[in-house]
Design a protein around this motif. Structure first.
Motif, PDB file in Angstrom:
ATOM      1  N   HIS A  66       1.986  13.213  -4.779  1.00 34.64           N
ATOM      2  CA  HIS A  66       3.307  12.593  -4.931  1.00 34.64           C
ATOM      3  C   HIS A  66       3.313  11.269  -4.168  1.00 34.64           C
ATOM      4  O   HIS A  66       3.819  11.187  -3.040  1.00 34.64           O
ATOM      5  CB  HIS A  66       4.406  13.521  -4.409  1.00 34.64           C
ATOM      6  N   PRO A  67       2.724  10.219  -4.767  1.00 32.86           N
ATOM      7  CA  PRO A  67       2.593   8.939  -4.057  1.00 32.86           C
ATOM      8  C   PRO A  67       3.927   8.369  -3.588  1.00 32.86           C
ATOM      9  O   PRO A  67       4.955   8.494  -4.270  1.00 32.86           O
ATOM     10  CB  PRO A  67       1.943   8.025  -5.102  1.00 32.86           C
ATOM     11  N   ALA A  68       3.877   7.759  -2.418  1.00 35.69           N
ATOM     12  CA  ALA A  68       5.047   7.057  -1.890  1.00 35.69           C
ATOM     13  C   ALA A  68       5.228   5.746  -2.640  1.00 35.69           C
ATOM     14  O   ALA A  68       4.274   5.197  -3.200  1.00 35.69           O
ATOM     15  CB  ALA A  68       4.842   6.773  -0.406  1.00 35.69           C
ATOM     16  N   PRO A  69       6.457   5.212  -2.671  1.00 35.97           N
ATOM     17  CA  PRO A  69       6.653   3.871  -3.234  1.00 35.97           C
ATOM     18  C   PRO A  69       5.774   2.852  -2.508  1.00 35.97           C
ATOM     19  O   PRO A  69       5.537   2.969  -1.302  1.00 35.97           O
ATOM     20  CB  PRO A  69       8.138   3.603  -2.976  1.00 35.97           C
ATOM     21  N   ALA A  70       5.294   1.873  -3.235  1.00 36.59           N
ATOM     22  CA  ALA A  70       4.281   0.958  -2.703  1.00 36.59           C
ATOM     23  C   ALA A  70       4.698   0.267  -1.409  1.00 36.59           C
ATOM     24  O   ALA A  70       3.895   0.131  -0.484  1.00 36.59           O
ATOM     25  CB  ALA A  70       3.923  -0.084  -3.760  1.00 36.59           C
ATOM     26  N   SER A  71       5.927  -0.190  -1.318  1.00 41.62           N
ATOM     27  CA  SER A  71       6.342  -0.950  -0.140  1.00 41.62           C
ATOM     28  C   SER A  71       7.260  -0.156   0.783  1.00 41.62           C
ATOM     29  O   SER A  71       7.838  -0.721   1.710  1.00 41.62           O
ATOM     30  CB  SER A  71       7.049  -2.239  -0.567  1.00 41.62           C
ATOM     31  N   THR A  72       7.386   1.159   0.542  1.00 40.17           N
ATOM     32  CA  THR A  72       8.251   1.999   1.366  1.00 40.17           C
ATOM     33  C   THR A  72       7.460   3.198   1.864  1.00 40.17           C
ATOM     34  O   THR A  72       7.492   4.277   1.257  1.00 40.17           O
ATOM     35  CB  THR A  72       9.487   2.481   0.566  1.00 40.17           C
ATOM     36  N   LEU A  88       0.839  -1.197   0.000  1.00 41.53           N
ATOM     37  CA  LEU A  88       0.000   0.000   0.000  1.00 41.53           C
ATOM     38  C   LEU A  88       0.877   1.251   0.000  1.00 41.53           C
ATOM     39  O   LEU A  88       1.667   1.445   0.932  1.00 41.53           O
ATOM     40  CB  LEU A  88      -0.902   0.030   1.232  1.00 41.53           C
ATOM     41  N   PRO A  89       0.762   2.112  -0.998  1.00 41.81           N
ATOM     42  CA  PRO A  89       1.535   3.358  -1.015  1.00 41.81           C
ATOM     43  C   PRO A  89       0.964   4.358  -0.011  1.00 41.81           C
ATOM     44  O   PRO A  89      -0.194   4.769  -0.130  1.00 41.81           O
ATOM     45  CB  PRO A  89       1.385   3.856  -2.459  1.00 41.81           C
ATOM     46  N   GLN A  90       1.765   4.729   0.987  1.00 40.90           N
ATOM     47  CA  GLN A  90       1.251   5.547   2.091  1.00 40.90           C
ATOM     48  C   GLN A  90       2.224   6.644   2.488  1.00 40.90           C
ATOM     49  O   GLN A  90       3.433   6.445   2.489  1.00 40.90           O
ATOM     50  CB  GLN A  90       1.015   4.681   3.326  1.00 40.90           C
ATOM     51  N   THR A  91       1.649   7.784   2.876  1.00 42.06           N
ATOM     52  CA  THR A  91       2.420   8.863   3.483  1.00 42.06           C
ATOM     53  C   THR A  91       1.716   9.291   4.763  1.00 42.06           C
ATOM     54  O   THR A  91       0.535   9.648   4.738  1.00 42.06           O
ATOM     55  CB  THR A  91       2.532  10.086   2.545  1.00 42.06           C
ATOM     56  N   ILE A 150      -1.269  24.056   5.791  1.00 42.86           N
ATOM     57  CA  ILE A 150      -1.394  22.615   6.039  1.00 42.86           C
ATOM     58  C   ILE A 150      -2.169  21.943   4.915  1.00 42.86           C
ATOM     59  O   ILE A 150      -1.753  20.893   4.379  1.00 42.86           O
ATOM     60  CB  ILE A 150      -2.098  22.370   7.387  1.00 42.86           C
ATOM     61  N   ALA A 151      -3.305  22.516   4.516  1.00 44.06           N
ATOM     62  CA  ALA A 151      -4.125  21.914   3.461  1.00 44.06           C
ATOM     63  C   ALA A 151      -3.332  21.813   2.160  1.00 44.06           C
ATOM     64  O   ALA A 151      -3.398  20.786   1.462  1.00 44.06           O
ATOM     65  CB  ALA A 151      -5.396  22.733   3.247  1.00 44.06           C
ATOM     66  N   ALA A 152      -2.582  22.860   1.830  1.00 45.30           N
ATOM     67  CA  ALA A 152      -1.768  22.822   0.614  1.00 45.30           C
ATOM     68  C   ALA A 152      -0.726  21.717   0.693  1.00 45.30           C
ATOM     69  O   ALA A 152      -0.444  21.028  -0.302  1.00 45.30           O
ATOM     70  CB  ALA A 152      -1.093  24.177   0.390  1.00 45.30           C
ATOM     71  N   GLY A 153      -0.159  21.504   1.893  1.00 47.88           N
ATOM     72  CA  GLY A 153       0.825  20.437   2.059  1.00 47.88           C
ATOM     73  C   GLY A 153       0.217  19.057   1.946  1.00 47.88           C
ATOM     74  O   GLY A 153       0.814  18.148   1.360  1.00 47.88           O
ATOM     75  N   VAL A 154      -0.972  18.879   2.499  1.00 45.47           N
ATOM     76  CA  VAL A 154      -1.658  17.586   2.409  1.00 45.47           C
ATOM     77  C   VAL A 154      -1.928  17.234   0.945  1.00 45.47           C
ATOM     78  O   VAL A 154      -1.649  16.117   0.488  1.00 45.47           O
ATOM     79  CB  VAL A 154      -2.973  17.596   3.208  1.00 45.47           C
ATOM     80  N   VAL A 155      -2.468  18.189   0.200  1.00 46.89           N
ATOM     81  CA  VAL A 155      -2.792  17.936  -1.203  1.00 46.89           C
ATOM     82  C   VAL A 155      -1.516  17.743  -2.025  1.00 46.89           C
ATOM     83  O   VAL A 155      -1.465  16.877  -2.911  1.00 46.89           O
ATOM     84  CB  VAL A 155      -3.657  19.080  -1.769  1.00 46.89           C
ATOM     85  N   GLY A 156      -0.488  18.507  -1.717  1.00 49.21           N
ATOM     86  CA  GLY A 156       0.785  18.329  -2.413  1.00 49.21           C
ATOM     87  C   GLY A 156       1.358  16.940  -2.210  1.00 49.21           C
ATOM     88  O   GLY A 156       1.845  16.309  -3.156  1.00 49.21           O
TER      89      GLY A 156
END
Length: 323
Positions: free
Chosen positions: A236-242, A174-177, A226-232
């Motif tokens: 920019h998806p994280a790598p799937a397993s990192t 799962l790609p997650q930040t 904060i909202a601009a940072g969340v959307v930004g």
């Protein structure tokens, strides 16, 4: 793009939703409208969103497995999730600890289970907290710092969410930040947070309590930054397993008494101040290292308290008058 946004009627959630809608995204908002604070305020935020094209609302508790997992069938086109729903408030965790585990641990787990059932999911961004840094003394707080000594149950539940997310990235790709929010303030804020409580007391002529004579320092961050940072970060998806963990703050540490001075000027009234010792749940200072989020997402906070506090005060006075 269809974004599923939990905590849509919340303080940060409303601002994130408005930004997504402004650029043409479809937003499916989830919130249980619980009574932790004024439900009327939550409904007013929600009314703003429901007047916008592209917004749909579903009332649900993120810890309700049946309701949340059903969204995999109801909203199969979801490509991104912003998970902001949580039980907030450090001190309230001393009063109702069960609510924190239910919302912040079970709720987080259920959202991850939903995420891995969505066939088109590209990225999950979720809210963690700067509270995970506990009593760390080295400043600014960096994502590489140890975070295994929380000083509140709230912090422990947020760190638990980070660890669960790491395991789901490893197991299911799962790609997650995760975003570690620092002290957020601004229009449409929460009644349990210091800016609201201070403003309400100043206008009513009641005393406000400043711990350690107001020498505690916080990285106050304006909600629109904060909202601009969340959307930004969402873009920019994280790598799937990192999975990634990023600080999101203002990169300025300000004494609370300075915050109050600016608020007094914005409201046009002096505060009555009472001094008290710092509670065990509060840390002396927070200060965000934002190099990582700046590099990955181009995040750049632009609002000092001298600009943000008058904007909050203007909104607060309007809200106090009934709209």
């Amino acid at each position: 793009m269809t974004v599923l946004l939990t905590g849509a009627a919340g303080f940060i959630g409303m601002h994130v939703a408005e930004l997504l809608l402004s650029r043409g995204d479809e937003v499916v908002g989830i919130d249980d409208l619980n009574a932790y604070y004024d439900v009327g305020l939550k409904r007013a935020r929600l009314a703003r969103l429901e007047s916008r094209r592209g917004f749909r609302f579903l009332a649900a508790d993120v810890a309700n497995r049946e309701a949340m997992l059903a969204l995999a069938g109801l909203e199969p086109g979801t490509t991104r999730i912003v998970h902001l729903a949580a039980q907030p408030g450090v001190r309230h965790s001393l009063v109702d600890p069960y609510a924190y585990v239910q919302a912040n641990v079970m709720g987080h787990l259920v959202v991850l289970e939903l995420a891995r059932r969505l066939p088109r999911l590209e990225h999950l961004v979720y809210a963690s907290s700067s509270s995970v840094y506990g009593g760390n003394r080295e400043l600014p707080f960096a994502e590489t710092d140890r975070v295994d000594h929380p000083v509140s149950l709230y912090a422990a539940t947020k760190r638990s969410g980070e660890l669960i997310s790491e395991s789901y990235a490893h197991l299911f790709g799962l790609p997650q930040t995760g975003l570690r929010f620092f002290t957020v303030y601004g229009p449409w804020g929460r009644p349990d947070m210091a800016p609201w409580m201070f403003a309400d007391a100043i206008l009513a002529g009641r005393a406000i309590t400043l711990y350690d004579a107001g020498r505690l320092k916080r990285d106050f961050t304006f909600v629109e930054d904060i909202a601009a940072g969340v959307v930004g970060c969402l873009d920019h998806p994280a790598p799937a397993s990192t999975p990634r963990l990023l600080n999101i703050g203002n990169h300025r540490s300000v004494e609370v008494r300075r915050f109050v001075t600016v608020l007094e000027a914005a409201l046009g009234r002096p505060a009555i101040v009472v001094d008290a010792p710092r509670p065990a749940t509060d840390v002396p200072e927070t200060f965000a290292d934002i190099d990582a989020i700046r590099t990955i997402c181009g995040y750049e906070p632009r609002t000092p308290i001298e600009v943000g506090i008058p904007r909050f005060a203007e909104w607060f006075l309007s809200w106090r008058k009934g709209g």
